[in-house]
Motif scaffolding. Sequence first.
Motif, short mmCIF file in Angstrom:
data_model
loop_
_atom_site.label_atom_id
_atom_site.label_comp_id
_atom_site.label_asym_id
_atom_site.label_seq_id
_atom_site.Cartn_x
_atom_site.Cartn_y
_atom_site.Cartn_z
N PRO A 83 0.79 -1.23 0.00
CA PRO A 83 0.00 0.00 0.00
C PRO A 83 0.82 1.28 0.00
O PRO A 83 0.27 2.36 -0.16
N TYR A 84 2.13 1.18 0.17
CA TYR A 84 2.96 2.39 0.23
C TYR A 84 3.70 2.69 -1.07
O TYR A 84 4.35 3.74 -1.17
N THR A 85 3.64 1.83 -2.05
CA THR A 85 4.48 2.03 -3.24
C THR A 85 3.67 2.35 -4.49
O THR A 85 4.14 2.14 -5.60
N GLY A 86 2.45 2.86 -4.34
CA GLY A 86 1.62 3.17 -5.49
C GLY A 86 2.32 4.09 -6.48
O GLY A 86 2.87 5.13 -6.11
N GLY A 87 2.31 3.71 -7.75
CA GLY A 87 2.91 4.51 -8.79
C GLY A 87 4.40 4.33 -8.97
O GLY A 87 5.00 4.93 -9.87
N HIS A 88 5.04 3.50 -8.13
CA HIS A 88 6.50 3.34 -8.20
C HIS A 88 6.93 2.83 -9.57
O HIS A 88 7.89 3.35 -10.16
N CYS A 89 6.25 1.83 -10.09
CA CYS A 89 6.62 1.28 -11.40
C CYS A 89 6.54 2.35 -12.48
O CYS A 89 7.44 2.47 -13.33
N TRP A 90 5.45 3.12 -12.47
CA TRP A 90 5.27 4.17 -13.47
C TRP A 90 6.37 5.22 -13.36
O TRP A 90 6.96 5.63 -14.36
N ARG A 91 6.68 5.63 -12.12
CA ARG A 91 7.69 6.68 -11.95
C ARG A 91 9.08 6.20 -12.40
O ARG A 91 9.81 6.94 -13.06
N VAL A 92 9.44 4.98 -12.04
CA VAL A 92 10.74 4.45 -12.45
C VAL A 92 10.81 4.35 -13.97
O VAL A 92 11.83 4.69 -14.59
N ALA A 93 9.73 3.91 -14.59
CA ALA A 93 9.70 3.82 -16.05
C ALA A 93 9.86 5.19 -16.69
O ALA A 93 10.64 5.37 -17.64
N GLN A 94 9.13 6.18 -16.19
CA GLN A 94 9.19 7.52 -16.76
C GLN A 94 10.57 8.15 -16.57
O GLN A 94 11.14 8.75 -17.49
N LEU A 95 11.12 8.02 -15.37
CA LEU A 95 12.43 8.58 -15.10
C LEU A 95 13.51 7.89 -15.94
O LEU A 95 14.44 8.53 -16.43
N VAL A 137 -2.87 10.27 -0.36
CA VAL A 137 -2.57 9.40 0.79
C VAL A 137 -3.78 9.33 1.70
O VAL A 137 -4.60 10.24 1.75
N CYS A 138 -3.89 8.21 2.40
CA CYS A 138 -5.01 8.00 3.31
C CYS A 138 -4.91 8.98 4.49
O CYS A 138 -3.90 8.98 5.21
N PRO A 139 -5.93 9.82 4.72
CA PRO A 139 -5.87 10.74 5.85
C PRO A 139 -6.00 10.04 7.20
O PRO A 139 -5.73 10.65 8.24
N ASN A 140 -6.38 8.77 7.18
CA ASN A 140 -6.52 8.02 8.43
C ASN A 140 -5.23 7.35 8.87
O ASN A 140 -4.87 7.38 10.04
N CYS A 141 -4.51 6.72 7.88
CA CYS A 141 -3.35 5.92 8.30
C CYS A 141 -2.09 6.15 7.46
O CYS A 141 -1.04 5.59 7.78
N GLY A 142 -2.17 6.91 6.35
CA GLY A 142 -0.95 7.33 5.68
C GLY A 142 -0.55 6.69 4.37
O GLY A 142 0.16 7.33 3.58
N PRO A 143 -0.93 5.44 4.05
CA PRO A 143 -0.47 4.84 2.78
C PRO A 143 -1.11 5.51 1.56
O PRO A 143 -2.03 6.32 1.67
N VAL A 144 -0.60 5.14 0.38
CA VAL A 144 -1.14 5.65 -0.87
C VAL A 144 -2.53 5.08 -1.11
O VAL A 144 -2.77 3.88 -0.93
N VAL A 145 -3.46 5.94 -1.51
CA VAL A 145 -4.79 5.52 -1.91
C VAL A 145 -4.86 5.60 -3.43
O VAL A 145 -4.49 6.61 -4.02
N VAL A 146 -5.32 4.55 -4.05
CA VAL A 146 -5.33 4.47 -5.51
C VAL A 146 -6.33 5.46 -6.10
O VAL A 146 -7.53 5.41 -5.81
N VAL A 147 -5.81 6.38 -6.91
CA VAL A 147 -6.65 7.32 -7.66
C VAL A 147 -6.13 7.32 -9.09
O VAL A 147 -4.99 7.71 -9.34
N TYR A 148 -6.96 6.87 -10.02
CA TYR A 148 -6.55 6.80 -11.42
C TYR A 148 -6.80 8.14 -12.12
O TYR A 148 -7.67 8.92 -11.73
N LYS A 149 -6.03 8.38 -13.17
CA LYS A 149 -6.13 9.63 -13.92
C LYS A 149 -7.54 9.86 -14.45
O LYS A 149 -8.04 11.00 -14.48
N GLU A 150 -8.22 8.79 -14.86
CA GLU A 150 -9.54 8.92 -15.48
C GLU A 150 -10.67 9.08 -14.47
O GLU A 150 -11.82 9.29 -14.85
#
Length: 294
Positions: free
Chosen positions: A22-34, A204-217
């Motif tokens: 739950p903490y690494t959302g978007g990591h694959c996309w960011r590494v690919a883009q960078l 990020v979750c305002p309750n506990c901190g991990p990434v919450v999935v939000v898609y571009k669309e």
Amino acid sequence: MKSLDLLRSLYSMAAVVEARDPYTGGHCWRVAQLSELVAIEMNLDERTRLRIGLSGFLHDLGKVGVPDAILNKRDKLTDDEYEVIKTHPSIAAEVLKHHPLGELAINGALAHHERPDGKGYPNGLSEAQINLDASIISVTDAFDAMTSHRPYRNGMGVDRALEILRQNRGSQFNSSVVDHFCSIDRHDIDAIVLHSDHHTPLQVCPNCGPVVVVYKEMEQGDKTCCRNCGGVFSLLIEEGVRSLKPTGGVATAEQLQPSADHELISRLAHRALPLLKTDLTWWQKLVGTTASRS
């Protein structure tokens, strides 16, 4: 199987594996883009850039073989647990070896934790033995890890992360790759850091901190949830700025299952199609192989 379906299957496998944490959302996309930005900075040809971007997205595929208890542990890993983590490049290579398009990404996935000083894993390669794809992904992967939030620390600023890369050029990281990475326009880097897609900052979750999935669309009022605490949220969009509003609801078991952003995957697969069109002989051989399997 159609070429697009083969590419989608690669991206989907990596995306679902990433969704387990739950903490690494978007990591694959960011590494690919960078990684593609580095390839552009190095003036590499289009096919090489696309291949490196694909490898960057797939680099952590082997974490499918790492138990959740280790992958999602909030405290420091024990030596034994770290040894398990260190198996993920070899697992990725084993998975990719059996995919029709796996050869496009296998080199980057297998060697992205190798180091020029020979202290990397899984094979302790020397600098001359580490392929370019892996050398680039090693830098972008580390940069994203440093600038991303984790349960035990907040991400550091871009300037500090770039400084650490420079300090470790030639030992942990390939010197030329670091130099090219640090030459990328800062606005291009800032548009990727802490994002999960173009123009889609992480939530990020305002309750506990991990990434919450939000898609571009996703649109105003669409529902999403935190896979850590199970809280359900509505997406608010005010003057182009996205935020989460708690609904008080609790996610169902189905909502909590790891899933992939299929719209993103479709866009990535279409963009990667030139990888399969530059070598007609290889592609005809591949089509014949996959047709015989279907």
